[in-house]
Write a protein that holds these residues in place. Structure first.
Motif, PDB file in Angstrom:
ATOM      1  N   GLU A   1       0.658  -0.995   0.613  1.00 52.17           N
ATOM      2  CA  GLU A   1      -0.237  -0.126  -0.129  1.00 52.17           C
ATOM      3  C   GLU A   1       0.629   1.204   0.079  1.00 52.17           C
ATOM      4  OE1 GLU A   1      -3.281   0.142  -0.682  1.00 52.17           O
ATOM      5  OE2 GLU A   1      -3.047  -2.128  -0.528  1.00 52.17           O
ATOM      6  N   LYS A   2       1.726   1.198   0.773  1.00 55.52           N
ATOM      7  CA  LYS A   2       3.028   2.990   0.340  1.00 55.52           C
ATOM      8  C   LYS A   2       3.070   2.793  -0.602  1.00 55.52           C
ATOM      9  CE  LYS A   2       4.661   5.417   3.037  1.00 55.52           C
ATOM     10  NZ  LYS A   2       4.450   7.026   3.981  1.00 55.52           N
ATOM     11  N   LEU A   3       3.762   1.499  -1.549  1.00 60.99           N
ATOM     12  CA  LEU A   3       4.123   1.500  -2.788  1.00 60.99           C
ATOM     13  C   LEU A   3       3.156   1.566  -3.948  1.00 60.99           C
ATOM     14  CD1 LEU A   3       7.440  -0.832  -2.105  1.00 60.99           C
ATOM     15  CD2 LEU A   3       7.092   1.691  -2.825  1.00 60.99           C
ATOM     16  N   ARG A   4       1.718   1.672  -3.520  1.00 61.28           N
ATOM     17  CA  ARG A   4       0.586   1.505  -4.917  1.00 61.28           C
ATOM     18  C   ARG A   4       1.074   2.986  -5.250  1.00 61.28           C
ATOM     19  NH1 ARG A   4      -3.046  -1.377  -5.597  1.00 61.28           N
ATOM     20  NH2 ARG A   4      -3.600  -2.448  -4.211  1.00 61.28           N
ATOM     21  N   PRO A   5       0.732   3.966  -4.774  1.00 61.41           N
ATOM     22  CA  PRO A   5       1.100   5.513  -5.409  1.00 61.41           C
ATOM     23  C   PRO A   5       2.667   4.958  -6.294  1.00 61.41           C
ATOM     24  CG  PRO A   5       0.611   5.649  -3.274  1.00 61.41           C
ATOM     25  CD  PRO A   5       0.717   4.636  -3.257  1.00 61.41           C
ATOM     26  N   PHE A   6       3.222   4.692  -6.085  1.00 58.31           N
ATOM     27  CA  PHE A   6       4.774   4.628  -7.039  1.00 58.31           C
ATOM     28  C   PHE A   6       3.887   3.491  -8.474  1.00 58.31           C
ATOM     29  CE2 PHE A   6       7.667   1.645  -8.318  1.00 58.31           C
ATOM     30  CZ  PHE A   6       9.006   2.421  -8.848  1.00 58.31           C
ATOM     31  N   TRP A   7       3.983   2.239  -7.874  1.00 62.80           N
ATOM     32  CA  TRP A   7       3.328   2.015  -9.156  1.00 62.80           C
ATOM     33  C   TRP A   7       1.777   2.255 -10.454  1.00 62.80           C
ATOM     34  CZ3 TRP A   7       4.001  -1.012 -12.940  1.00 62.80           C
ATOM     35  CH2 TRP A   7       2.595  -2.267 -13.158  1.00 62.80           C
ATOM     36  N   GLU A   8       1.215   2.550  -9.393  1.00 63.99           N
ATOM     37  CA  GLU A   8       0.172   3.583 -10.578  1.00 63.99           C
ATOM     38  C   GLU A   8       0.372   5.143 -10.538  1.00 63.99           C
ATOM     39  OE1 GLU A   8      -3.017   3.243  -7.336  1.00 63.99           O
ATOM     40  OE2 GLU A   8      -3.220   1.329  -7.745  1.00 63.99           O
ATOM     41  N   GLU A   9       1.978   5.072 -10.660  1.00 62.32           N
ATOM     42  CA  GLU A   9       1.856   6.408 -11.560  1.00 62.32           C
ATOM     43  C   GLU A   9       1.447   8.035 -11.543  1.00 62.32           C
ATOM     44  OE1 GLU A   9       2.587   5.106 -15.151  1.00 62.32           O
ATOM     45  OE2 GLU A   9       4.709   4.263 -14.908  1.00 62.32           O
ATOM     46  N   ASN A  10       1.652   8.331  -9.719  1.00 60.62           N
ATOM     47  CA  ASN A  10       0.028   9.269  -9.628  1.00 60.62           C
ATOM     48  C   ASN A  10       0.945  10.358  -9.680  1.00 60.62           C
ATOM     49  OD1 ASN A  10       1.894  10.122  -7.079  1.00 60.62           O
ATOM     50  ND2 ASN A  10       0.033   9.076  -5.646  1.00 60.62           N
ATOM     51  N   GLY A  11       1.319  10.851  -9.934  1.00 56.86           N
ATOM     52  CA  GLY A  11       2.560  11.954 -10.348  1.00 56.86           C
ATOM     53  C   GLY A  11       3.143  12.196  -9.119  1.00 56.86           C
ATOM     54  N   GLU A  12       3.334  11.523  -7.220  1.00 64.42           N
ATOM     55  CA  GLU A  12       3.701  11.811  -7.249  1.00 64.42           C
ATOM     56  C   GLU A  12       5.705  11.934  -6.984  1.00 64.42           C
ATOM     57  OE1 GLU A  12       2.500  10.747  -3.143  1.00 64.42           O
ATOM     58  OE2 GLU A  12       0.063  11.184  -3.573  1.00 64.42           O
ATOM     59  N   GLU A  13       6.141  12.634  -6.483  1.00 68.59           N
ATOM     60  CA  GLU A  13       7.643  13.185  -6.362  1.00 68.59           C
ATOM     61  C   GLU A  13       7.992  11.689  -5.381  1.00 68.59           C
ATOM     62  OE1 GLU A  13      11.024  16.008  -6.106  1.00 68.59           O
ATOM     63  OE2 GLU A  13       9.371  16.870  -7.142  1.00 68.59           O
ATOM     64  N   GLU A  14       9.015  10.912  -5.484  1.00 68.63           N
ATOM     65  CA  GLU A  14       9.548  10.081  -5.098  1.00 68.63           C
ATOM     66  C   GLU A  14      10.946  10.439  -3.976  1.00 68.63           C
ATOM     67  OE1 GLU A  14      10.423   7.445  -8.853  1.00 68.63           O
ATOM     68  OE2 GLU A  14       8.374   7.653  -8.730  1.00 68.63           O
ATOM     69  N   ASP A  15      10.783  10.161  -2.923  1.00 64.94           N
ATOM     70  CA  ASP A  15      11.945  10.719  -2.211  1.00 64.94           C
ATOM     71  C   ASP A  15      12.594   8.884  -1.897  1.00 64.94           C
ATOM     72  OD1 ASP A  15      11.112  13.274  -1.462  1.00 64.94           O
ATOM     73  OD2 ASP A  15      10.201  12.733   0.028  1.00 64.94           O
ATOM     74  N   SER A  16      14.004   9.232  -2.314  1.00 71.55           N
ATOM     75  CA  SER A  16      14.839   8.159  -1.794  1.00 71.55           C
ATOM     76  C   SER A  16      15.037   7.563  -0.179  1.00 71.55           C
ATOM     77  CB  SER A  16      15.998   8.503  -1.598  1.00 71.55           C
ATOM     78  OG  SER A  16      16.631   9.452  -0.891  1.00 71.55           O
ATOM     79  N   GLU A  17      13.256   8.240   0.311  1.00 70.16           N
ATOM     80  CA  GLU A  17      13.370   7.296   1.626  1.00 70.16           C
ATOM     81  C   GLU A  17      11.817   7.492   2.310  1.00 70.16           C
ATOM     82  OE1 GLU A  17      16.714   8.414   4.946  1.00 70.16           O
ATOM     83  OE2 GLU A  17      15.152  10.248   5.063  1.00 70.16           O
ATOM     84  N   PHE A  18      11.474   7.058   3.506  1.00 68.38           N
ATOM     85  CA  PHE A  18      10.121   7.150   3.286  1.00 68.38           C
ATOM     86  C   PHE A  18       9.532   6.377   5.022  1.00 68.38           C
ATOM     87  CE2 PHE A  18       9.276   3.375   0.808  1.00 68.38           C
ATOM     88  CZ  PHE A  18       9.094   2.638   1.769  1.00 68.38           C
ATOM     89  N   GLN A  19       8.317   6.501   5.259  1.00 63.60           N
ATOM     90  CA  GLN A  19       8.237   6.454   6.820  1.00 63.60           C
ATOM     91  C   GLN A  19       7.107   4.949   6.998  1.00 63.60           C
ATOM     92  OE1 GLN A  19       8.018   9.356   9.839  1.00 63.60           O
ATOM     93  NE2 GLN A  19      10.141   9.079  10.489  1.00 63.60           N
TER      94      GLN A  19
END
Length: 191
Positions: free
Chosen positions: A73-91
């Motif tokens: 679920e944390k990675l779903r926005p990345f896979w679905e390419e929702n346009g959010e910028e990707e940081d090299s880390e997350f919590q």
């Protein structure tokens, strides 16, 4: 007219399966943090063996399966390419092996590696699809395929919305269009 020549498929190519793969990769990238915090994780459906560095931390416990889902679920926005910028880390908050919630653990993520994993896995499925399609245009079905002018490919599911899926399909369509045209002597139109 629609003609059915057989069915072959890749049961691990759906969006949830791809999310499992990249979630597991993030876990693997952060194994030191996970060891320190006793975070367990479940393997994706298609992975049959794990490296020795993960032994003892990868299992099928309720906590491990839940952690896989939380990471997906944390990675779903990345896979679905929702346009959010990707940081090299997350919590992320996940469970340890005793079921205790570990809140806001910091995970490093190599998004380029995740894109590479997705690309390789999707391309594997697309190669399999075109290999099966190529077999249809061989001698076994030549009497039914010799006059085929158009080939329609129907993509279904959320994964087919990905630009990566479309780019890889286009790459293979161009390649196999040339190959099938040469073997049949006729140009095929892909739709």
């Amino acid at each position: 007219r629609i003609e059915h020549f057989g069915s072959e498929g890749d049961r691990y190519l759906g969006g949830e399966n791809l999310l499992q793969l990249i979630a597991f990769e993030v876990y693997r990238q952060n194994i030191e943090v996970c060891r320190k915090e006793s975070i367990v994780f479940s393997t994706p459906s298609e992975i049959k063996s794990i490296s020795s560095e993960l032994k003892g931390y990868v299992n099928s416990s309720q906590e491990a399966r839940l952690n896989l889902k939380l990471m997906m679920e944390k990675l779903r926005p990345f896979w679905e390419e929702n346009g959010e910028e990707e940081d090299s880390e997350f919590q992320i908050s996940v469970f340890d092996s005793t079921g205790e919630m570990k809140s806001n653990l910091k995970f490093e993520v190599d998004f380029d590696k995740l894109k590479e994993i997705l690309s390789e896995r999707i391309e594997k499925g697309i190669r399999q699809f075109f290999s099966s399609l190529k077999n249809v245009f061989q001698a076994r079905y030549l009497d039914k395929t010799k006059d085929v002018a158009d080939i329609n490919i129907f993509l279904a599911g959320n994964s087919s919305k990905s630009h990566l899926v479309m780019e890889l399909f286009k790459k293979h369509i161009d390649f196999y269009n040339n190959e099938l045209s040469e073997s049949s002597g006729k140009k095929k139109n892909w739709i």
